[in-house]
Motif scaffolding. Sequence first.
Motif, PDB file in Angstrom:
ATOM      1  N   UNK A   4       0.814  -1.206   0.000  1.00 38.13           N
ATOM      2  CA  UNK A   4       0.000   0.000   0.000  1.00 38.13           C
ATOM      3  C   UNK A   4       0.849   1.258   0.000  1.00 38.13           C
ATOM      4  N   UNK A   5       2.098   1.148   0.438  1.00 37.42           N
ATOM      5  CA  UNK A   5       2.989   2.309   0.485  1.00 37.42           C
ATOM      6  C   UNK A   5       3.717   2.533  -0.835  1.00 37.42           C
ATOM      7  N   UNK A   6       3.703   1.550  -1.733  1.00 35.53           N
ATOM      8  CA  UNK A   6       4.587   1.579  -2.888  1.00 35.53           C
ATOM      9  C   UNK A   6       3.839   1.867  -4.180  1.00 35.53           C
ATOM     10  N   UNK A   7       4.540   2.468  -5.131  1.00 32.96           N
ATOM     11  CA  UNK A   7       3.967   2.670  -6.457  1.00 32.96           C
ATOM     12  C   UNK A   7       3.707   1.312  -7.106  1.00 32.96           C
ATOM     13  N   UNK A  61      16.098   1.858  -9.267  1.00 33.53           N
ATOM     14  CA  UNK A  61      16.522   3.127  -8.679  1.00 33.53           C
ATOM     15  C   UNK A  61      15.495   3.513  -7.628  1.00 33.53           C
ATOM     16  N   UNK A  62      15.940   3.710  -6.398  1.00 31.46           N
ATOM     17  CA  UNK A  62      15.022   4.033  -5.308  1.00 31.46           C
ATOM     18  C   UNK A  62      14.815   5.546  -5.224  1.00 31.46           C
ATOM     19  N   UNK A  63      13.611   5.931  -4.829  1.00 33.29           N
ATOM     20  CA  UNK A  63      13.278   7.351  -4.719  1.00 33.29           C
ATOM     21  C   UNK A  63      11.931   7.501  -4.028  1.00 33.29           C
ATOM     22  N   UNK A  64      11.609   8.736  -3.675  1.00 29.67           N
ATOM     23  CA  UNK A  64      10.239   9.100  -3.320  1.00 29.67           C
ATOM     24  C   UNK A  64       9.676   9.853  -4.510  1.00 29.67           C
ATOM     25  N   UNK A  65       8.643   9.331  -5.111  1.00 27.99           N
ATOM     26  CA  UNK A  65       8.066   9.926  -6.317  1.00 27.99           C
ATOM     27  C   UNK A  65       6.689  10.478  -5.991  1.00 27.99           C
ATOM     28  N   UNK A  66       6.613  11.815  -5.952  1.00 31.38           N
ATOM     29  CA  UNK A  66       5.371  12.504  -5.601  1.00 31.38           C
ATOM     30  C   UNK A  66       4.765  11.932  -4.315  1.00 31.38           C
ATOM     31  N   UNK A  86      12.828  20.332  -9.099  1.00 31.21           N
ATOM     32  CA  UNK A  86      12.113  20.337  -7.825  1.00 31.21           C
ATOM     33  C   UNK A  86      12.318  19.093  -6.995  1.00 31.21           C
ATOM     34  N   UNK A  87      13.434  18.409  -7.176  1.00 35.19           N
ATOM     35  CA  UNK A  87      13.707  17.166  -6.447  1.00 35.19           C
ATOM     36  C   UNK A  87      14.551  17.485  -5.222  1.00 35.19           C
ATOM     37  N   UNK A  88      14.044  17.129  -4.044  1.00 35.29           N
ATOM     38  CA  UNK A  88      14.788  17.392  -2.816  1.00 35.29           C
ATOM     39  C   UNK A  88      15.676  16.210  -2.447  1.00 35.29           C
ATOM     40  N   UNK A  89      16.697  16.484  -1.671  1.00 33.69           N
ATOM     41  CA  UNK A  89      17.586  15.439  -1.164  1.00 33.69           C
ATOM     42  C   UNK A  89      16.967  14.853   0.097  1.00 33.69           C
ATOM     43  N   UNK A  90      16.813  13.537   0.124  1.00 34.03           N
ATOM     44  CA  UNK A  90      16.098  12.877   1.215  1.00 34.03           C
ATOM     45  C   UNK A  90      17.001  11.858   1.901  1.00 34.03           C
ATOM     46  N   UNK A 102       3.962  14.943  -0.368  1.00 34.68           N
ATOM     47  CA  UNK A 102       3.814  14.576  -1.780  1.00 34.68           C
ATOM     48  C   UNK A 102       4.989  15.004  -2.630  1.00 34.68           C
ATOM     49  N   UNK A 103       6.178  14.991  -2.049  1.00 36.33           N
ATOM     50  CA  UNK A 103       7.359  15.534  -2.723  1.00 36.33           C
ATOM     51  C   UNK A 103       8.067  14.485  -3.572  1.00 36.33           C
ATOM     52  N   UNK A 104       8.893  14.994  -4.493  1.00 35.78           N
ATOM     53  CA  UNK A 104       9.879  14.164  -5.167  1.00 35.78           C
ATOM     54  C   UNK A 104      11.141  14.195  -4.322  1.00 35.78           C
TER      55      UNK A 104
END
Length: 305
Positions: A4-7, A61-66, A86-90, A102-104
């Motif tokens: 449920x957490x994943x795209x 490739x891992x990321x937070x997408x929106x 608009x991609x932040x470093x996480x 809801x960030x990238x």
Amino acid sequence: MPESFLRPRSTRVVHAARERGGAVVALESSVLAQGLLPPHNREAAHRMVSAVEQAGATPVITAIVRGVPAFGLEADDLERFLARDGVRKVSARDLGVAMAEGADGATTVAATLALCALGGLDVFATGGIGGVHRDAPFDESADLVELARTPVIVVCAGAKSILDLPATLERLETLGVPVVGCGTDELPGFFTVSTGLRLTARLDTPAAIAAAWRAHRALGRTSAMLVVQPPPVDEAVPAAIVEEATQAALAAATAAGIRGAAVTPFLLGEIQQRTSGRSVRANLALLEANARLAGQIATALQVAR
């Protein structure tokens, strides 16, 4: 895996690989969105992904997408990350906030490790880990703590050369993170082959590394295993050149008042200029080599299962 957490594509890619008995390798996205500048970041993505595939594994490739954790970037998402739009470093601490907003977010080593734990991934390839900063006893990367508590094989070229490498190796020992040399008896210096810092373990084949990992996990150990290999010799930069460039970059950062998360990208950019681009060529080569070794290790783990 908490789907449920994943795209949706994330679950499909990982599940499809596992259903056919294939291996999966995680790749971080911060090196693409905050590390290497265009067009080098695009080349890095291509070379890392291709190297993992050539080793018989599936790269993600891992990321937070929106706002949603992802294993694998779809084409339009990858383009946005490569363009740094608009991609932040996480880091690991930032994951929840990035999701809520809801960030990238491009994931660092620490954040990628956290996502590997979420997705049940065993192998992760990167360039160099963070560590203890020079002349800053309380400035320490979150990568170290995450390595101490997340059971993942991390393949890299050591810690970034801008760091205090002896102190970083000591902290890894204190935190109980095994550091295994592959093709080397000492900690590599990221851009450089040699640092003079001797390691206590050397394993030169993917099968041997996979066997050591299985033993590590059988003992109930919950830390990562850091597998380090030197950058390819034909692209490595001599240690004296790197050190001279690093000292000058540190002085420039101090003069400019650069602090916090901005320090590492600033220093790497300065070193690129001061080595006439040799550091970039070394970075691209080591990223590709690490991705290939990670793919081979992941494949060896699958064969043994």
